[in-house]
Design a protein around this motif. Structure first.
Motif, PDB file in Angstrom:
ATOM      1  N   ILE A  19      38.608  32.112  24.942  1.00 33.25           N
ATOM      2  CA  ILE A  19      38.758  31.395  26.206  1.00 33.25           C
ATOM      3  C   ILE A  19      38.393  32.397  27.297  1.00 33.25           C
ATOM      4  O   ILE A  19      38.925  33.513  27.324  1.00 33.25           O
ATOM      5  N   ILE A  20      37.498  32.001  28.207  1.00 33.43           N
ATOM      6  CA  ILE A  20      37.155  32.854  29.352  1.00 33.43           C
ATOM      7  C   ILE A  20      38.025  32.424  30.520  1.00 33.43           C
ATOM      8  O   ILE A  20      38.090  31.238  30.859  1.00 33.43           O
ATOM      9  N   LEU A  21      38.713  33.390  31.110  1.00 27.86           N
ATOM     10  CA  LEU A  21      39.667  33.116  32.178  1.00 27.86           C
ATOM     11  C   LEU A  21      39.276  33.879  33.441  1.00 27.86           C
ATOM     12  O   LEU A  21      39.132  35.093  33.419  1.00 27.86           O
ATOM     13  N   ASP A  22      39.103  33.130  34.527  1.00 25.78           N
ATOM     14  CA  ASP A  22      38.750  33.675  35.839  1.00 25.78           C
ATOM     15  C   ASP A  22      40.024  33.675  36.676  1.00 25.78           C
ATOM     16  O   ASP A  22      40.605  32.621  36.917  1.00 25.78           O
ATOM     17  N   VAL A  23      40.484  34.844  37.132  1.00 28.12           N
ATOM     18  CA  VAL A  23      41.743  34.909  37.891  1.00 28.12           C
ATOM     19  C   VAL A  23      41.518  35.113  39.386  1.00 28.12           C
ATOM     20  O   VAL A  23      42.423  35.494  40.111  1.00 28.12           O
ATOM     21  N   ARG A  24      40.297  34.799  39.861  1.00 25.66           N
ATOM     22  CA  ARG A  24      39.983  34.932  41.285  1.00 25.66           C
ATOM     23  C   ARG A  24      40.498  33.724  42.083  1.00 25.66           C
ATOM     24  O   ARG A  24      40.908  32.723  41.519  1.00 25.66           O
ATOM     25  N   THR A  25      40.395  33.838  43.405  1.00 25.99           N
ATOM     26  CA  THR A  25      40.773  32.735  44.282  1.00 25.99           C
ATOM     27  C   THR A  25      39.699  31.656  44.254  1.00 25.99           C
ATOM     28  O   THR A  25      38.559  31.901  43.845  1.00 25.99           O
ATOM     29  N   ALA A  26      40.049  30.461  44.726  1.00 22.32           N
ATOM     30  CA  ALA A  26      39.086  29.353  44.787  1.00 22.32           C
ATOM     31  C   ALA A  26      37.886  29.729  45.651  1.00 22.32           C
ATOM     32  O   ALA A  26      36.741  29.399  45.331  1.00 22.32           O
ATOM     33  N   GLU A  27      38.138  30.456  46.755  1.00 23.55           N
ATOM     34  CA  GLU A  27      37.054  30.879  47.640  1.00 23.55           C
ATOM     35  C   GLU A  27      36.088  31.818  46.915  1.00 23.55           C
ATOM     36  O   GLU A  27      34.883  31.708  47.056  1.00 23.55           O
ATOM     37  N   GLU A  28      36.635  32.735  46.139  1.00 23.64           N
ATOM     38  CA  GLU A  28      35.788  33.658  45.382  1.00 23.64           C
ATOM     39  C   GLU A  28      34.958  32.913  44.337  1.00 23.64           C
ATOM     40  O   GLU A  28      33.811  33.261  44.082  1.00 23.64           O
ATOM     41  N   CYS A  29      35.534  31.877  43.758  1.00 18.56           N
ATOM     42  CA  CYS A  29      34.821  31.105  42.732  1.00 18.56           C
ATOM     43  C   CYS A  29      33.622  30.366  43.309  1.00 18.56           C
ATOM     44  O   CYS A  29      32.713  29.999  42.570  1.00 18.56           O
ATOM     45  N   GLU A  30      33.612  30.145  44.620  1.00 11.41           N
ATOM     46  CA  GLU A  30      32.478  29.482  45.252  1.00 11.41           C
ATOM     47  C   GLU A  30      31.209  30.329  45.147  1.00 11.41           C
ATOM     48  O   GLU A  30      30.103  29.809  45.266  1.00 11.41           O
TER      49      GLU A  30
END
Length: 102
Positions: A19-30
């Motif tokens: 499972i790949i997990l991204d722990v950044r903020t929603a803004e960073e995911c943009e």
């Protein structure tokens, strides 16, 4: 465990239990995400813990953030919660040269 970009991505692709997990903020995911990543923002504090505890502990987690610090913390938290296999993407998304989904 910290892994280099190539090792992290190769291992994640070969691992049928990953499972790949991204722990950044929603803004960073943009700025884009690594394909098939699940986003759970570590800055949500207890909310992060609640969401993490709903995940399958038998899976192997490949975790990243922007620069590698928060994902390292996430690995430690998850290990304390009973997750046995967590891999931190050393240097994070800012150094990422692999595929990205917008």
């Amino acid at each position: 465990m910290d892994l280099s970009q190539n090792d992290w991505w190769t291992k994640a692709q070969e691992d049928k239990n990953s499972i790949i997990l991204d722990v950044r903020t929603a803004e960073e995911c943009e700025e884009g995400i690594i394909p098939n990543a699940i986003n759970i923002d570590i800055y949500k504090g207890q909310g992060f813990i609640y969401q993490i505890e709903e995940l399958d502990k038998s899976k192997n987690y490949y975790i990243y953030c922007k620069a590698g610090g928060r994902s390292g913390q996430a690995c430690n938290i998850m290990n304390q919660l009973g997750f046995e296999t967590t891999y931190n993407l050393a240097e994070g998304f800012v150094q990422w040269e692999g595929p990205v989904t917008l």
